[in-house]
Design an enzyme around this catalytic site. Sequence first.
Site, PDB file in Angstrom:
ATOM      1  N   LYS A  53       0.833  -1.213   0.000  1.00 18.24           N
ATOM      2  CA  LYS A  53       0.000   0.000   0.000  1.00 18.24           C
ATOM      3  C   LYS A  53       0.863   1.256   0.000  1.00 18.24           C
ATOM      4  O   LYS A  53       0.567   2.225  -0.712  1.00 18.24           O
ATOM      5  CB  LYS A  53      -0.935  -0.023   1.209  1.00 18.24           C
ATOM      6  CG  LYS A  53      -2.027  -1.084   1.085  1.00 18.24           C
ATOM      7  CD  LYS A  53      -2.751  -1.340   2.392  1.00 18.24           C
ATOM      8  CE  LYS A  53      -3.741  -2.490   2.230  1.00 18.24           C
ATOM      9  NZ  LYS A  53      -4.379  -2.904   3.491  1.00 18.24           N
ATOM     10  N   GLN A  97      -5.329  -2.044   9.549  1.00 18.33           N
ATOM     11  CA  GLN A  97      -4.911  -3.270   8.888  1.00 18.33           C
ATOM     12  C   GLN A  97      -5.405  -4.484   9.676  1.00 18.33           C
ATOM     13  O   GLN A  97      -5.149  -4.607  10.868  1.00 18.33           O
ATOM     14  CB  GLN A  97      -3.385  -3.322   8.750  1.00 18.33           C
ATOM     15  CG  GLN A  97      -2.861  -4.536   8.018  1.00 18.33           C
ATOM     16  CD  GLN A  97      -3.304  -4.577   6.569  1.00 18.33           C
ATOM     17  OE1 GLN A  97      -3.336  -3.547   5.895  1.00 18.33           O
ATOM     18  NE2 GLN A  97      -3.632  -5.752   6.085  1.00 18.33           N
ATOM     19  N   ASP A 120     -11.575   2.306   3.604  1.00 17.28           N
ATOM     20  CA  ASP A 120     -11.751   0.863   3.434  1.00 17.28           C
ATOM     21  C   ASP A 120     -13.226   0.503   3.282  1.00 17.28           C
ATOM     22  O   ASP A 120     -13.568  -0.600   2.873  1.00 17.28           O
ATOM     23  CB  ASP A 120     -11.164   0.097   4.632  1.00 17.28           C
ATOM     24  CG  ASP A 120      -9.912  -0.690   4.264  1.00 17.28           C
ATOM     25  OD1 ASP A 120      -9.684  -0.905   3.057  1.00 17.28           O
ATOM     26  OD2 ASP A 120      -9.174  -1.108   5.174  1.00 17.28           O
TER      27      ASP A 120
END
Length: 299
Positions: A53, A97, A120
């Site tokens: 990322k 994460q 997200d």
Amino acid sequence: MAAKIIDGVAVAAKVRAGYRARVEGLKARGVVPGLAVVMVGENPASQVYVGNKVKACREVGLHSEVHSFPADTPQEEVLQAIQALNADPAIHGIIVQLPLPPHYNMRRLLEAIDLSKDVDGFHLYNVGGLVIGETVFPPCTPYGVQVLLEHAGIPIEGQNVVVVGASNIVGKPMALMLLAKEATVAICHVKTRELAQFTILADILVVAAGRPKLITAPMVKRGAVVIDVGINRLPDGRLVGDVDFDAVKEKASWITPVPGGVGPMTVTMLLGNTIAAAERQLERTLLQGSVAAGRTVID
């Protein structure tokens, strides 16, 4: 005739080229889109994903930060870090994460992220918004699948779609997004009996179950589009999907490989959501400035 390959690497490169132009436009107006990743623990796979990322952000021109915490960090300390990022104008997107250490309350951390920075798409507001087609940020993996289908010119409206896997991250949002495109959608999961009776009816088959070679050739209708979201590492170290690729490609019309299919799109859509968040923040700032100027004139 063997299926055409939907090349996620190539599609991601095209999409990112467009993103770079949008980032340059924002930079010309004094805004650098910023993504913050919150990681707890030292999961090796998570470290690889976070590294990818950060690399992708650098490639497109985004600012990125990684906030790492040992696995034994009190949850309240991580929550405080998220609140600080919520208040940071240089950060437009925040992700936690996954997976988290088992003693963490995942939902509590995800819900702590400001809605305008939930790139997200895991906040309950965004997930609920999928039901009525008004989510702020679509979840990245299903969003990536949708973009792959669009780039391949595969129609969704009126198609029979079967989604294998009912997770909150892929299966359920994928079904809702395809339903919003007016497909007829069925969701299969671990308790589904006679799975093949469902998959054989699919014009578009999306598989996200986490089981290597779960889908075999007899389970697929000839000419179907097969999207393999699964990523599984075999004992010999090879990465494979949930679909028996070599066999199924002889029946499908289109198919995604693993690796190189859906995977590159997930990170790409995260970049897109972050850029969109920065654009929205700029619009709000300009609007507030216009309102303030109007009030000054009136006063």
